[in-house]
Design a protein around this motif. Structure first.
Motif, PDB file in Angstrom:
ATOM      1  N   ALA A  12       5.446  -1.618 -11.584  1.00 57.81           N
ATOM      2  CA  ALA A  12       5.382  -2.229 -10.249  1.00 57.81           C
ATOM      3  C   ALA A  12       6.481  -3.279 -10.086  1.00 57.81           C
ATOM      4  O   ALA A  12       7.125  -3.351  -9.027  1.00 57.81           O
ATOM      5  CB  ALA A  12       4.009  -2.852 -10.019  1.00 57.81           C
ATOM      6  N   LEU A  13       6.722  -4.072 -11.123  1.00 55.49           N
ATOM      7  CA  LEU A  13       7.775  -5.092 -11.047  1.00 55.49           C
ATOM      8  C   LEU A  13       9.157  -4.450 -10.946  1.00 55.49           C
ATOM      9  O   LEU A  13      10.018  -4.942 -10.205  1.00 55.49           O
ATOM     10  CB  LEU A  13       7.705  -6.034 -12.253  1.00 55.49           C
ATOM     11  N   ARG A  14       9.358  -3.362 -11.673  1.00 57.89           N
ATOM     12  CA  ARG A  14      10.629  -2.625 -11.577  1.00 57.89           C
ATOM     13  C   ARG A  14      10.832  -2.106 -10.148  1.00 57.89           C
ATOM     14  O   ARG A  14      11.919  -2.231  -9.574  1.00 57.89           O
ATOM     15  CB  ARG A  14      10.614  -1.454 -12.558  1.00 57.89           C
ATOM     16  N   ASN A  15       9.775  -1.544  -9.588  1.00 55.00           N
ATOM     17  CA  ASN A  15       9.859  -1.021  -8.226  1.00 55.00           C
ATOM     18  C   ASN A  15      10.013  -2.140  -7.195  1.00 55.00           C
ATOM     19  O   ASN A  15      10.666  -1.952  -6.165  1.00 55.00           O
ATOM     20  CB  ASN A  15       8.656  -0.140  -7.907  1.00 55.00           C
ATOM     21  N   TRP A  16       9.441  -3.297  -7.457  1.00 55.38           N
ATOM     22  CA  TRP A  16       9.610  -4.456  -6.577  1.00 55.38           C
ATOM     23  C   TRP A  16      11.088  -4.868  -6.550  1.00 55.38           C
ATOM     24  O   TRP A  16      11.653  -5.094  -5.482  1.00 55.38           O
ATOM     25  CB  TRP A  16       8.735  -5.611  -7.062  1.00 55.38           C
ATOM     26  N   LYS A  17      11.694  -4.932  -7.735  1.00 55.87           N
ATOM     27  CA  LYS A  17      13.113  -5.292  -7.801  1.00 55.87           C
ATOM     28  C   LYS A  17      13.976  -4.248  -7.107  1.00 55.87           C
ATOM     29  O   LYS A  17      14.913  -4.595  -6.375  1.00 55.87           O
ATOM     30  CB  LYS A  17      13.552  -5.456  -9.259  1.00 55.87           C
ATOM     31  N   MET A  19      13.089  -2.285  -4.685  1.00 55.29           N
ATOM     32  CA  MET A  19      12.856  -2.414  -3.248  1.00 55.29           C
ATOM     33  C   MET A  19      13.639  -3.598  -2.687  1.00 55.29           C
ATOM     34  O   MET A  19      14.215  -3.511  -1.610  1.00 55.29           O
ATOM     35  CB  MET A  19      11.352  -2.589  -2.971  1.00 55.29           C
ATOM     36  N   SER A  20      13.681  -4.672  -3.437  1.00 51.23           N
ATOM     37  CA  SER A  20      14.395  -5.869  -2.986  1.00 51.23           C
ATOM     38  C   SER A  20      15.899  -5.622  -2.868  1.00 51.23           C
ATOM     39  O   SER A  20      16.565  -6.227  -2.037  1.00 51.23           O
ATOM     40  CB  SER A  20      14.146  -7.026  -3.954  1.00 51.23           C
ATOM     41  N   ARG A  21      16.417  -4.726  -3.705  1.00 49.25           N
ATOM     42  CA  ARG A  21      17.851  -4.437  -3.709  1.00 49.25           C
ATOM     43  C   ARG A  21      18.220  -3.264  -2.816  1.00 49.25           C
ATOM     44  O   ARG A  21      19.399  -3.006  -2.598  1.00 49.25           O
ATOM     45  CB  ARG A  21      18.311  -4.108  -5.131  1.00 49.25           C
ATOM     46  N   SER A  22      17.247  -2.544  -2.307  1.00 56.42           N
ATOM     47  CA  SER A  22      17.541  -1.310  -1.579  1.00 56.42           C
ATOM     48  C   SER A  22      18.202  -1.602  -0.239  1.00 56.42           C
ATOM     49  O   SER A  22      17.949  -2.622   0.397  1.00 56.42           O
ATOM     50  CB  SER A  22      16.272  -0.483  -1.378  1.00 56.42           C
ATOM     51  N   GLY A  23      19.037  -0.667   0.165  1.00 53.83           N
ATOM     52  CA  GLY A  23      19.680  -0.753   1.470  1.00 53.83           C
ATOM     53  C   GLY A  23      18.828  -0.074   2.515  1.00 53.83           C
ATOM     54  O   GLY A  23      17.747   0.444   2.226  1.00 53.83           O
ATOM     55  N   ASN A  24      19.334  -0.027   3.722  1.00 52.11           N
ATOM     56  CA  ASN A  24      18.577   0.567   4.826  1.00 52.11           C
ATOM     57  C   ASN A  24      18.253   2.036   4.588  1.00 52.11           C
ATOM     58  O   ASN A  24      17.189   2.500   4.971  1.00 52.11           O
ATOM     59  CB  ASN A  24      19.353   0.425   6.138  1.00 52.11           C
ATOM     60  N   ALA A  27      15.369   2.220   1.869  1.00 49.31           N
ATOM     61  CA  ALA A  27      14.359   1.157   1.916  1.00 49.31           C
ATOM     62  C   ALA A  27      12.934   1.717   2.004  1.00 49.31           C
ATOM     63  O   ALA A  27      12.038   1.238   1.315  1.00 49.31           O
ATOM     64  CB  ALA A  27      14.626   0.216   3.080  1.00 49.31           C
ATOM     65  N   GLU A  28      12.749   2.726   2.836  1.00 48.89           N
ATOM     66  CA  GLU A  28      11.397   3.269   3.001  1.00 48.89           C
ATOM     67  C   GLU A  28      10.902   3.923   1.715  1.00 48.89           C
ATOM     68  O   GLU A  28       9.759   3.721   1.304  1.00 48.89           O
ATOM     69  CB  GLU A  28      11.367   4.284   4.144  1.00 48.89           C
ATOM     70  N   GLU A  29      11.769   4.685   1.068  1.00 52.01           N
ATOM     71  CA  GLU A  29      11.380   5.337  -0.184  1.00 52.01           C
ATOM     72  C   GLU A  29      11.072   4.297  -1.264  1.00 52.01           C
ATOM     73  O   GLU A  29      10.079   4.416  -1.988  1.00 52.01           O
ATOM     74  CB  GLU A  29      12.489   6.261  -0.666  1.00 52.01           C
ATOM     75  N   ALA A  30      11.900   3.258  -1.340  1.00 56.66           N
ATOM     76  CA  ALA A  30      11.679   2.197  -2.327  1.00 56.66           C
ATOM     77  C   ALA A  30      10.368   1.468  -2.059  1.00 56.66           C
ATOM     78  O   ALA A  30       9.617   1.150  -2.984  1.00 56.66           O
ATOM     79  CB  ALA A  30      12.856   1.222  -2.328  1.00 56.66           C
ATOM     80  N   ALA A  31      10.080   1.221  -0.789  1.00 58.47           N
ATOM     81  CA  ALA A  31       8.825   0.544  -0.427  1.00 58.47           C
ATOM     82  C   ALA A  31       7.624   1.409  -0.779  1.00 58.47           C
ATOM     83  O   ALA A  31       6.615   0.902  -1.289  1.00 58.47           O
ATOM     84  CB  ALA A  31       8.826   0.210   1.057  1.00 58.47           C
ATOM     85  N   ASP A  32       7.736   2.707  -0.523  1.00 52.75           N
ATOM     86  CA  ASP A  32       6.642   3.617  -0.860  1.00 52.75           C
ATOM     87  C   ASP A  32       6.406   3.661  -2.370  1.00 52.75           C
ATOM     88  O   ASP A  32       5.258   3.670  -2.828  1.00 52.75           O
ATOM     89  CB  ASP A  32       6.925   5.027  -0.343  1.00 52.75           C
ATOM     90  N   GLN A  33       7.496   3.688  -3.129  1.00 47.01           N
ATOM     91  CA  GLN A  33       7.359   3.707  -4.591  1.00 47.01           C
ATOM     92  C   GLN A  33       6.723   2.414  -5.093  1.00 47.01           C
ATOM     93  O   GLN A  33       5.860   2.445  -5.965  1.00 47.01           O
ATOM     94  CB  GLN A  33       8.723   3.915  -5.254  1.00 47.01           C
ATOM     95  N   PHE A  34       7.147   1.285  -4.520  1.00 43.62           N
ATOM     96  CA  PHE A  34       6.541   0.026  -4.936  1.00 43.62           C
ATOM     97  C   PHE A  34       5.058   0.010  -4.604  1.00 43.62           C
ATOM     98  O   PHE A  34       4.221  -0.333  -5.444  1.00 43.62           O
ATOM     99  CB  PHE A  34       7.223  -1.187  -4.296  1.00 43.62           C
ATOM    100  N   GLU A  73       1.666 -15.254 -13.667  1.00 43.93           N
ATOM    101  CA  GLU A  73       2.953 -15.816 -14.105  1.00 43.93           C
ATOM    102  C   GLU A  73       4.072 -14.789 -13.974  1.00 43.93           C
ATOM    103  O   GLU A  73       5.214 -15.141 -13.681  1.00 43.93           O
ATOM    104  CB  GLU A  73       2.867 -16.288 -15.555  1.00 43.93           C
ATOM    105  N   LEU A  74       3.739 -13.523 -14.189  1.00 48.21           N
ATOM    106  CA  LEU A  74       4.742 -12.458 -14.140  1.00 48.21           C
ATOM    107  C   LEU A  74       5.017 -11.959 -12.723  1.00 48.21           C
ATOM    108  O   LEU A  74       6.131 -11.513 -12.433  1.00 48.21           O
ATOM    109  CB  LEU A  74       4.297 -11.278 -15.012  1.00 48.21           C
ATOM    110  N   LEU A  75       4.031 -12.031 -11.861  1.00 49.11           N
ATOM    111  CA  LEU A  75       4.201 -11.538 -10.493  1.00 49.11           C
ATOM    112  C   LEU A  75       5.088 -12.473  -9.683  1.00 49.11           C
ATOM    113  O   LEU A  75       4.924 -13.693  -9.747  1.00 49.11           O
ATOM    114  CB  LEU A  75       2.850 -11.427  -9.784  1.00 49.11           C
ATOM    115  N   PRO A  76       5.998 -11.916  -8.891  1.00 46.26           N
ATOM    116  CA  PRO A  76       6.770 -12.758  -7.973  1.00 46.26           C
ATOM    117  C   PRO A  76       5.824 -13.439  -6.979  1.00 46.26           C
ATOM    118  O   PRO A  76       4.796 -12.868  -6.592  1.00 46.26           O
ATOM    119  CB  PRO A  76       7.686 -11.763  -7.254  1.00 46.26           C
ATOM    120  N   ALA A  77       6.161 -14.632  -6.570  1.00 48.68           N
ATOM    121  CA  ALA A  77       5.305 -15.405  -5.664  1.00 48.68           C
ATOM    122  C   ALA A  77       4.875 -14.634  -4.417  1.00 48.68           C
ATOM    123  O   ALA A  77       3.713 -14.742  -4.010  1.00 48.68           O
ATOM    124  CB  ALA A  77       5.994 -16.712  -5.281  1.00 48.68           C
ATOM    125  N   PRO A  78       5.759 -13.824  -3.798  1.00 49.43           N
ATOM    126  CA  PRO A  78       5.313 -13.099  -2.601  1.00 49.43           C
ATOM    127  C   PRO A  78       4.181 -12.103  -2.861  1.00 49.43           C
ATOM    128  O   PRO A  78       3.524 -11.675  -1.920  1.00 49.43           O
ATOM    129  CB  PRO A  78       6.573 -12.349  -2.138  1.00 49.43           C
TER     130      PRO A  78
END
Length: 104
Positions: A12-17, A19-24, A27-34, A73-78
Motif C-alpha cells: 500500500a505504501l509503494r502504491n501510495w508513493k 500515486m503521488s508521483r503519477s501524471g495525469n 493517475a486513475e490507474e495509480a489511484a485504483d491500485q493504491f 508511524e509508517l503511514l503518511p499523515a494523509p
C-alpha cells in the motif's frame, strides 16, 4: 504485527508513493491500485484483530496497541484518518461490502 500486515502495508505504501508521483495519464490507474492495496492491508489488520486474545473495546484502546502505533508511524499523515475510520469499523465489528469501500 504479522507478516501479512507488513506485506500488505508495504504494498500500500509503494502504491501510495506511485500515486503521488503519477501524471495525469496514469493517475486513475495509480489511484485504483493504491485503493485496492489499502483495503487489502485493512483486511489483514481486521484478520489480525479478530485473532487477538483480548480485543480492544474502543478505538482509543486499539490505537494504543504497540503494533497499531507502529503502523501509524509508517503511514503518511494523509492516511491516518482513513486508517482510523477503518479501525473504528474493525473495533465495532462492522465489515464493509466491497462496493462501500470505494464510495467514500
Amino acid at each position: 504485527m504479522t507478516a501479512k500486515i507488513e506485506q500488505t502495508l508495504e504494498n500500500a505504501l509503494r502504491n501510495w508513493k506511485a500515486m503521488s508521483r503519477s501524471g495525469n495519464e496514469d493517475a486513475e490507474e495509480a489511484a485504483d491500485q493504491f485503493e485496492a492495496s489499502f483495503y487489502l492491508f485493512i483486511d489483514a489488520v481486521r484478520e489480525w484483530f479478530h485473532g487477538l486474545d483480548q480485543q480492544p473495546q474502543t478505538l482509543e484502546e486499539f490505537l494504543e496497541l504497540p503494533a497499531v502505533r507502529h503502523i501509524l508511524e509508517l503511514l503518511p499523515a494523509p492516511l491516518h484518518l482513513n486508517f482510523e475510520t477503518e479501525a473504528e469499523l474493525i473495533v465495532d465489528h462492522i465489515s464493509r461490502i466491497d462496493e462501500d469501500k470505494y464510495d467514500e
